[in-house]
Every structure is written in structure tokens, then in C-alpha cells.
Design an enzyme around this catalytic site. Structure first.
Site, PDB file in Angstrom:
ATOM      1  N   ASP A   8       0.960  -1.407   0.005  1.00  0.00           N
ATOM      2  CA  ASP A   8      -0.481   0.128  -0.145  1.00  0.00           C
ATOM      3  C   ASP A   8       0.960   1.149   0.356  1.00  0.00           C
ATOM      4  OD1 ASP A   8      -2.731   1.771   0.261  1.00  0.00           O
ATOM      5  OD2 ASP A   8      -1.731   1.620   2.305  1.00  0.00           O
ATOM      6  N   SER A   9       0.148   2.351  -0.180  1.00  0.00           N
ATOM      7  CA  SER A   9       0.983   3.277  -0.467  1.00  0.00           C
ATOM      8  C   SER A   9       1.271   4.133   1.430  1.00  0.00           C
ATOM      9  CB  SER A   9       0.141   4.537  -0.985  1.00  0.00           C
ATOM     10  OG  SER A   9      -1.081   4.973  -0.233  1.00  0.00           O
ATOM     11  N   TYR A  40      -1.183   8.655  -2.779  1.00  0.00           N
ATOM     12  CA  TYR A  40      -0.533   8.254  -3.790  1.00  0.00           C
ATOM     13  C   TYR A  40      -1.775   8.996  -4.244  1.00  0.00           C
ATOM     14  CZ  TYR A  40       3.135   4.502  -4.097  1.00  0.00           C
ATOM     15  OH  TYR A  40       4.175   4.406  -3.759  1.00  0.00           O
ATOM     16  N   GLY A  41      -2.772   9.206  -3.839  1.00  0.00           N
ATOM     17  CA  GLY A  41      -4.060   9.057  -4.690  1.00  0.00           C
ATOM     18  C   GLY A  41      -4.083  10.687  -5.686  1.00  0.00           C
ATOM     19  N   CYS A  71      -4.414  -1.613  -2.171  1.00  0.00           N
ATOM     20  CA  CYS A  71      -4.360   0.148  -2.567  1.00  0.00           C
ATOM     21  C   CYS A  71      -5.125  -0.301  -3.806  1.00  0.00           C
ATOM     22  CB  CYS A  71      -2.925   0.238  -2.691  1.00  0.00           C
ATOM     23  SG  CYS A  71      -3.240   2.325  -3.178  1.00  0.00           S
ATOM     24  N   ASN A  72      -6.328   0.638  -3.779  1.00  0.00           N
ATOM     25  CA  ASN A  72      -7.350   0.911  -4.479  1.00  0.00           C
ATOM     26  C   ASN A  72      -6.509   1.891  -5.522  1.00  0.00           C
ATOM     27  OD1 ASN A  72     -10.029   0.472  -4.363  1.00  0.00           O
ATOM     28  ND2 ASN A  72      -9.233   0.564  -2.087  1.00  0.00           N
ATOM     29  N   THR A  73      -6.261   2.763  -5.048  1.00  0.00           N
ATOM     30  CA  THR A  73      -5.285   3.907  -6.165  1.00  0.00           C
ATOM     31  C   THR A  73      -4.210   3.310  -7.060  1.00  0.00           C
ATOM     32  OG1 THR A  73      -5.689   5.451  -4.597  1.00  0.00           O
ATOM     33  CG2 THR A  73      -4.432   6.358  -6.288  1.00  0.00           C
ATOM     34  N   GLU A 156      -2.351   8.868   8.109  1.00  0.00           N
ATOM     35  CA  GLU A 156      -0.827   9.276   7.259  1.00  0.00           C
ATOM     36  C   GLU A 156      -0.051  10.296   8.590  1.00  0.00           C
ATOM     37  OE1 GLU A 156       0.764   7.035   6.127  1.00  0.00           O
ATOM     38  OE2 GLU A 156      -0.384   6.343   5.469  1.00  0.00           O
ATOM     39  N   CYS A 190     -10.737   3.143  -0.896  1.00  0.00           N
ATOM     40  CA  CYS A 190      -9.832   3.137   0.310  1.00  0.00           C
ATOM     41  C   CYS A 190      -9.352   1.755   1.025  1.00  0.00           C
ATOM     42  CB  CYS A 190      -9.278   5.020  -0.065  1.00  0.00           C
ATOM     43  SG  CYS A 190      -7.780   4.479   0.703  1.00  0.00           S
ATOM     44  N   THR A 191      -8.138   1.292   0.857  1.00  0.00           N
ATOM     45  CA  THR A 191      -7.954   0.968   2.226  1.00  0.00           C
ATOM     46  C   THR A 191      -7.539   1.848   3.282  1.00  0.00           C
ATOM     47  OG1 THR A 191      -5.601   0.653   1.545  1.00  0.00           O
ATOM     48  CG2 THR A 191      -7.430  -1.219   1.092  1.00  0.00           C
ATOM     49  N   HIS A 192      -7.246   3.090   3.389  1.00  0.00           N
ATOM     50  CA  HIS A 192      -7.251   3.966   4.330  1.00  0.00           C
ATOM     51  C   HIS A 192      -8.025   4.003   5.593  1.00  0.00           C
ATOM     52  CE1 HIS A 192      -3.306   4.856   2.727  1.00  0.00           C
ATOM     53  NE2 HIS A 192      -2.693   5.403   3.800  1.00  0.00           N
TER      54      HIS A 192
HETATM   55  N1  DGL Z   1      -4.963   3.244   0.604  1.00  0.00           N
HETATM   56  C1  DGL Z   1      -4.561   3.895  -0.696  1.00  0.00           C
HETATM   57  C2  DGL Z   1      -6.219   3.427  -1.428  1.00  0.00           C
HETATM   58  O1  DGL Z   1      -6.609   2.310  -1.376  1.00  0.00           O
HETATM   59  C3  DGL Z   1      -4.553   5.288  -0.514  1.00  0.00           C
HETATM   60  C4  DGL Z   1      -4.273   6.021  -1.601  1.00  0.00           C
HETATM   61  C5  DGL Z   1      -3.074   7.426  -0.713  1.00  0.00           C
HETATM   62  O2  DGL Z   1      -2.190   6.895  -0.990  1.00  0.00           O
HETATM   63  O3  DGL Z   1      -3.721   7.925  -1.460  1.00  0.00           O
HETATM   64  O4  DGL Z   1      -6.896   3.687  -2.694  1.00  0.00           O
END
Ligand code: DGL
Length: 272
Positions: A8-9, A40-41, A71-73, A156, A190-192
């Protein structure tokens, strides 16, 4: 032989890892959070692809045969290119899987109104991956999206539970629900976001289900491993997890431990 890689990011993939470990406790995992370069988004397609590929190569170099982009992004912007173009040039026999497909396969069954909402990063929303994928499995379902650009930076930096943090979350959730009063399912795309799931659940109407992806992804991964014994056989199984971060080890260990409820000791690495 090697562990299953989970990328993940930043901290978000820990929410996926937690559910995968619950379902597959015998497997070993290697987690990589690119915290130093999160979020990353808001980054371009090319940069998300470049960073994600660097992370995948690192996990491959450390022995992973199978990597989950938790990570979805990254799943929205880099997965297809990695699967269709990069893999054959680096490690043709290894596999990279994403997190978007599993929830889009079942979302139609979760909604009674046929109206679902997606909360996600700007990158995931602008890729249109959710409406496209849901359209394949459940074409009658109407999909509404809301980008939440402040959420990953807030999580974060551990500021999500402040009054300002809650205000951002409330505004974005209200904007999503305002798009159609019949939305009865919200996917945390988003996994966050599972880190703020309890707060989201507390501010939506009672009939609205808030769905985190972890359990769905874990179930699909177990199914994948059952169907692909060539992978399950070469994944090591000692029930161990090792963590890598591009941030400082101390910072990662403190935050990650509070998210997953156990003390961890990570290793700092550099990517790129
Ligand atoms: N956990 C990432 C996701 O699922 C976050 C991406 C990001 O860093 O913005 O999209």
C-alpha cells in the site's frame, strides 16, 4: 518459496492484511508501506504506476511469488499495466492482484435499492474503475462517487480524529449521500478508510451499510489460492509477518501498532 506480498502507499493496506491474516493465519506475509511518498491519490497515472512497479519489484526481489496491491489507487491506475505489460518482462511466473474487483463482484447483492456510493481517493474516482467494474457484474446498479482528497493525508499524519478531521469526513459523506437519497450501501474504496469506519457509520442514516473491503478481499484470496495450488504450494506458511516502510521505522512502528493492535518492528527501506 516466499511470503505473500502486501503493498500500500502507506498504512491503509494494514486494514486488508489484518483480515487476510485472520482468514489465512498459516501463511507468511511481507507488508510494504510506501509511507514516505503517500498519498498516491492525487498523483498522476504515470507516477502511481512507476511507484507501484518499484514496490512490486522490491517484494519480488525479497521472494514473494504473489503480491496483493492492497491499495485502490494503485489497483485502479497501475494494476492492469503491470499485469498485461510489465510482468512478462520482470517475473513472468509471478502474480499481482488488486482489491477493486472483489467488492465490485458482490456489491449488487448488498444493495436493496440498487444505488451504491463509493468513497475513494481522487485517483480512484477519476479512473472510473468502480462504475466500470460494477457495471460488468451488476449493470442495473447505479453508482455514485465522492473523492475525499483530505482523508489519506489526515490518516497518514494521525489527525483524523481531530474536530477538523471529522468536519472533512462529514462533508464528504454528506456530499455522497446528497447525490441520491436512495443510496443504501457505501463502499470504502480506499484501504485507509476502515480506520475511520466507526465515525462514518455513526453519521450515516441507519439503513445505510458501510462496507470495508478487507473481509471480501480475504475471502477472494483464499478462493484464489484454493483454485491455484501452484501458488499456495510455493507460499511459505509459518504464520509470520515482516513489515517494510519507506518512512522512519519509529514513526511506522508507532502508528502501525495502534492500527493493528499489536506491537511490530518494521524495517526501513528505500524505493526508487
Ligand atoms: N490506501 C490507498 C487506497 O486504497 C490510499 C492511496 C493514497 O495514498 O492516496 O487508495
Amino acid at each position: 518459496m516466499g511470503p505473500i506480498g502486501v503493498f500500500d502507499s502507506g498504512y491503509g493496506g494494514l486494514t486488508i492484511l489484518r483480515d487476510i491474516r485472520e482468514r489465512l493465519p498459516e501463511y507468511d506475509f511481507l507488508y510494504l508501506g510506501d509511507n514516505a511518498r503517500a498519498p498516491y491519490g492525487t498523483r498522476s497515472f504515470d507516477i502511481v504506476h512507476e511507484f507501484t512497479l518499484e514496490a512490486v519489484k522490491e517484494l519480488f526481489d525479497r521472494g514473494c511469488e504473489l503480491v496483493i496491491l492492497a491499495c485502490n489507487t494503485a489497483s485502479a491506475k497501475a494494476l492492469r499495466t503491470i499485469q498485461q505489460e510489465d510482468l512478462k518482462n520482470i517475473e513472468g511466473n509471478k502474480r499481482v492482484l488488486g482489491v477493486i474487483r472483489p467488492s465490485t463482484e458482490i456489491i449488487g447483492d448488498l444493495s436493496t435499492t440498487g444505488r451504491v456510493g463509493i468513497l475513494a481517493t481522487e485517483g480512484t474516482v477519476s479512473s472510473n474503475s468502480y462504475p466500470i467494474e460494477i457495471g460488468k457484474f451488476s449493470p442495473e446498479t447505479k453508482v455514485y462517487q465522492q473523492a475525499c482528497p483530505m482523508w489519506v493525508p489526515m490518516i497518514e499524519s494521525n489527525k483524523y480524529s481531530s474536530e477538523a478531521g471529522k468536519k472533512f469526513i462529514r462533508e464528504d459523506v454528506e456530499s455522497l449521500l446528497a447525490q441520491d437519497e436512495d443510496i443504501d450501501v457505501i463502499i470504502l474504496g480506499c484501504t485507509h478508510y476502515p480506520i475511520v469506519k466507526d465515525f462514518i457509520s455513526s453519521i450515516v442514516p441507519e439503513n445505510v451499510k458501510v462496507i470495508a473491503q478487507g473481509k471480501i478481499v480475504a475471502e477472494r484470496l483464499e478462493d484464489y489460492l484454493n483454485r491455484h495450488s501452484e501458488f499456495s504450494e510455493i507460499c511459505t506458511k509459518n504464520g509470520e509477518v515482516h513489515y517494510l516502510t519507506t518512512e522512519s521505522k519509529e514513526e511506522f512502528d508507532g502508528n502501525a501498532s495502534s492500527y493493528i493492535g499489536e506491537t511490530i518492528s518494521s524495517e526501513h527501506i528505500k524505493l526508487g
